[in-house]
Write an enzyme that holds these catalytic residues in place. Sequence first.
Site, mmCIF file in Angstrom:
data_model
loop_
_atom_site.group_PDB
_atom_site.id
_atom_site.type_symbol
_atom_site.label_atom_id
_atom_site.label_comp_id
_atom_site.label_asym_id
_atom_site.label_seq_id
_atom_site.Cartn_x
_atom_site.Cartn_y
_atom_site.Cartn_z
ATOM 1 N N TYR A 108 -1.354 -0.960 10.521
ATOM 2 C CA TYR A 108 -1.620 -1.286 9.110
ATOM 3 C C TYR A 108 -0.460 -0.825 8.229
ATOM 4 C CZ TYR A 108 -3.850 -1.517 4.529
ATOM 5 O OH TYR A 108 -4.129 -1.809 3.204
ATOM 6 N N SER A 143 0.869 -1.186 0.000
ATOM 7 C CA SER A 143 0.000 0.000 0.000
ATOM 8 C C SER A 143 0.900 1.227 0.000
ATOM 9 C CB SER A 143 -0.867 0.030 1.261
ATOM 10 O OG SER A 143 -1.416 1.328 1.443
#
Length: 267
Positions: free
Chosen positions: A155, A142
């Site tokens: 995350y 990401s």
Amino acid sequence: MSNTSLGTALVTGASSGIGATYADRLAKRGYDLVLVARDAARLQSLADRLTSETGVTVNILPADLTQRADVRAVEKRLREDESITLLVNNAGIGPKGALLDDDLDYLETMIELNVVAANRLAVAAAQALSERGRGAIVNVASVVAYIPERFHGTYSATKAFVLNLTQAIHSEVADKGVKVQAVLPGLTRTEIFERAGRSVDDLPPAMVMDVSDMVDAALAGLDQGELITIPSLPDNADLDAANAARYALGPNLSHNKPAARYGVAAA
Ligand SMILES: NC(=O)c1ccc[n+]([C@@H]2O[C@H](COP(=O)([O-])OP(=O)(O)OC[C@H]3O[C@@H](n4cnc5c(N)ncnc54)[C@H](OP(=O)(O)O)[C@@H]3O)[C@@H](O)[C@H]2O)c1
């Protein structure tokens, strides 16, 4: 065994979103598929559609990748199915809210899936594909790997893990006929937000990419031999500059004395 010269792609997190879109695009390119996720009914209905639309062979391998036995079954498939030429290591979950309000058990599940399972599958694939002398590994990270200060800590750390792992694997398998790619999506319209109790519609639309555009760009990046693909980045020179700044630290990251500014030892 696969009947196509492209071989078989094993896609994790294939029941929805980015993984389901990879499955669609890879079937249309002519790959046979092994689809992995927990929801067997959704996997089967995708498999049926792709088989009837494209004629490729699609198997499902239902697995909960937070469970070690299930991860080992997928690893075994990667090692033993010699037709596998591509791993799309994509399954992952996102954050439910702010880190300081978060449930530690949920964060541990996130690490089990986004890090522990992703690591086992990437390394198993790197070992198997380099033995076979061909293939590719696509690890879905990401953009938050690059901006931890602006996103959920656990995350973004899981995604930084995936990015670092990809770069390191690349340096080990590049001369063994195995391509490696880290895909760094920005916000992408999938179920990930709803699954975490949020809504994609609350996000600024100008920042949210359609999943089909994201995957098509990522596959174009793979075709172009990119190690790191950021689908929305207009100028890849910005990424090259970030990496160049990192490499510039290299010669000074490990000396036998602390730097002079700490006043510990003579420089
Ligand atoms: N969407 C974004 O904005 C965005 C941005 C950057 C990176 N990503 C990354 O992209 C990847 C795919 O996410 P997505 O956006 O496509 O989300 P998604 O639509 O929610 O898809 C997640 C996939 O992972 C599977 N999965 C979830 N828990 C699992 C488990 N315990 N075991 C096995 N499979 C599991 C889900 O299937 P089942 O429920 O059937 O198991 C589903 O197929 C993730 O790694 C995510 O971090 C997404």
